[in-house]
Design an enzyme around this catalytic site. Structure first.
Site, short mmCIF file in Angstrom:
data_model
loop_
_atom_site.label_atom_id
_atom_site.label_comp_id
_atom_site.label_asym_id
_atom_site.label_seq_id
_atom_site.Cartn_x
_atom_site.Cartn_y
_atom_site.Cartn_z
N LYS A 1 1.64 -3.66 -7.03
CA LYS A 1 1.43 -3.96 -8.45
C LYS A 1 2.78 -3.94 -9.19
O LYS A 1 3.03 -4.78 -10.06
CB LYS A 1 0.47 -2.94 -9.07
CG LYS A 1 -0.99 -3.18 -8.69
CD LYS A 1 -1.54 -4.41 -9.40
CE LYS A 1 -2.98 -4.70 -9.07
NZ LYS A 1 -3.48 -5.95 -9.71
N TYR B 1 -0.63 0.07 -2.86
CA TYR B 1 -1.23 -0.63 -4.00
C TYR B 1 -0.30 -0.56 -5.21
O TYR B 1 0.00 -1.57 -5.85
CB TYR B 1 -2.57 0.02 -4.31
CG TYR B 1 -3.25 -0.50 -5.57
CD1 TYR B 1 -3.92 -1.72 -5.56
CD2 TYR B 1 -3.26 0.26 -6.74
CE1 TYR B 1 -4.56 -2.17 -6.70
CE2 TYR B 1 -3.90 -0.19 -7.87
CZ TYR B 1 -4.55 -1.40 -7.85
OH TYR B 1 -5.19 -1.86 -8.98
#
Lengths: 326, 326
Positions: free
Chosen positions: B154, B150
């Site tokens: 990002k 994640y």
């Protein structure tokens, strides 16, 4: 051992291939030398195979899945991923840069993941991942802030490789290379092309344009040391890298004026007189955003070293390329 | 003015939509308020349209080009891109995280580029882009070092947005959000889900599991302030952001023990007694890699502010959600 070099017809790819063939072996993950039985050179043009039966020169588009599946199988245990669109070209053709520098790098990692045997994969990255307000000496924990699409794409490829390595899909490592100088051959579309051109062309009795100010500071590495570092980087013990797979390689910090002084030392005033100073704002903007030096203690602790003097770099170039100084 | 929210059926998306409808306008790039004439809420499930004729709730897969082309046209002048696969789920399902957090974000930027009108695009990012050895207070120039897929996705989306903005394809900005607490509703698959759960469930008279040690330091922001910041971030003067489009939002630095003390202050011992301490190594590893505080001077200089006390955050939650303390 089966080894793949992407960008295998390129300048670094061909040098690396020649060096690997001469050495004949690479250390495996246990540190034991293993004979190189097959060396696949992938590129968009057919690579020189040096007339060596271990070499398989493959032509293909590295952004095509089928091409990568053809050259990476579950016996491929070491991959040097050198194929790239250089900085100036990636800035001029955004889509091409994204396709090769980002999509192909990801596809290569994904192909390895699908094979499932966790090969060693080495990516090369660049000074161009840094930019903006930089400390005099960039540190390992200095934020990336690329000011070119090339730099952004390289930074993204670093993040991808780090995560694929963290998850155990590949045994990955990234070497951030200083600008390579002196490159033989022709100028290319890299914004840093002049960093070789202002030495190479004058040594050949030709004029060379220098598009940046003499005070511009560069972080350089010779082709010889670059090849040595690529092999050492691939052979580095994975455990020693831990969860930070990116390594800033040692280089020499020199201003363009100091490069010119080194050229004078080696080849005299006549050579220096062939440099034509024509500032180019586009090149100055890109090159000026790069660091002039970074901290190399981590690389040195891992046994990687650089050069000491740029005059010695020029002398190596003169010797390697059999240049007659005139 | 036409506005798009991706993830428009989600918790933040719905709150943001409600707030935008209540305000009725957004500043344009000249700083002049313009009436919001159309608010498109895109999500994989149909968003609540609040019975408001300005709202168009669209259902679609954001990783599909046709879906993005359907919701972004050359009159779309503000895009809040909130759709994401949360940290725990992106770690469990690598391909899904890559598809939504990376591919869809890129496709959104690419759709804007094709439209050619340089809309304002706001991405949300996260504490999860940081990791490894961190200073006590993360600085703007601290290197990203995500320790989850994640976080890597990002960080990549940030780099993409920065480059698309630098090239003038979008007027982009990224807000790095602290962990949002207290979120109403149910636990989700985010590794940080407990940061709301250990407050929300005890206030509802239910047990909540705390999977990390009390000494774990978190960097938190309330939903109220998050929504306020999203709108302020979209309205920020592009020139003030310069070539660094990523902004670390102010938050509150609290340890889990301090959160529990604030819960005791607001709701008493009975509520605190409903917390069950069950360490979970998987969650501790992800959350423990995040910063407990970052420097917020740049955001503050741009007029963005956070909260002062976590007890006040709990009190806001109790008021907003009409909680009866028992």
């Amino acid at each position: 051992m089966k080894v793949l070099i992407t960008g295998g017809a390129g300048f670094l790819g061909q040098r690396l291939a020649r060096e690997l063939l001469a050495r004949g072996s690479l250390k495996d993950t246990q540190g034991t030398p293993q004979a190189i039985t097959e060396l696949v050179l992938l590129d968009v043009v057919k690579a020189n195979d040096f007339g060596d039966s271990r070499v398989r020169a493959e032509v293909g588009d590295i952004a095509e899945r089928s091409v990568l599946e053809h050259v990476i199988d579950d016996r491929t245990s070491a991959i040097f991923h050198l194929a790239a669109i250089v900085s100036g070209q990636a800035e001029a053709d955004f889509d091409l840069g994204m396709r090769i520098n980002l999509d192909a790098s990801r596809l290569l990692l994904e192909t390895c993941r699908q094979r499932g045997h966790r090969p060693r994969v080495l990516f090369t990255s660049s000074v161009a991942v840094y930019g903006g307000e930089l400390p005099d000496v960039v540190q390992d924990d200095t934020a990336l802030n690329p000011q070119s699409s090339y730099g952004a794409q390289k930074a993204i490829a670093e993040l991808l490789l780090n995560d694929y390595a963290r998850r155990g899909f590949v045994d990955g490592r990234v070497l951030r290379l200083p600008t390579i100088s002196v490159r033989p051959g022709k100028p290319n579309a890299a914004a840093s092309s002049f960093a070789s051109g202002i030495i190479r062309e004058p040594l050949n009795g030709e004029a060379a344009v220098c598009p940046v100010a003499g005070s511009t500071r560069l972080w350089l590495l010779s082709p010889r040391k670059a090849i040595e570092s690529l092999i050492a980087g691939l052979e580095l013990d994975s455990a020693a890298l831990g969860n930070q797979r990116v390594l800033n390689l040692p280089g020499i910090s020199v201003s363009v004026d100091e490069m010119v002084a080194a050229l004078r030392e080696v080849a005299g005033d006549a050579a220096v007189g062939r440099i034509v100073w024509e500032p180019d704002a586009r090149v100055e903007k890109i090159v000026g955003s790069w660091p002039g030096r970074w901290d190399t203690s981590r690389a040195q602790a891992l046994g990687l070293s650089g050069e000491r003097s740029f005059a010695d770099v020029i002398r190596s170039y003169v010797a390697d390329e059999h240049i007659q100084i005139r």
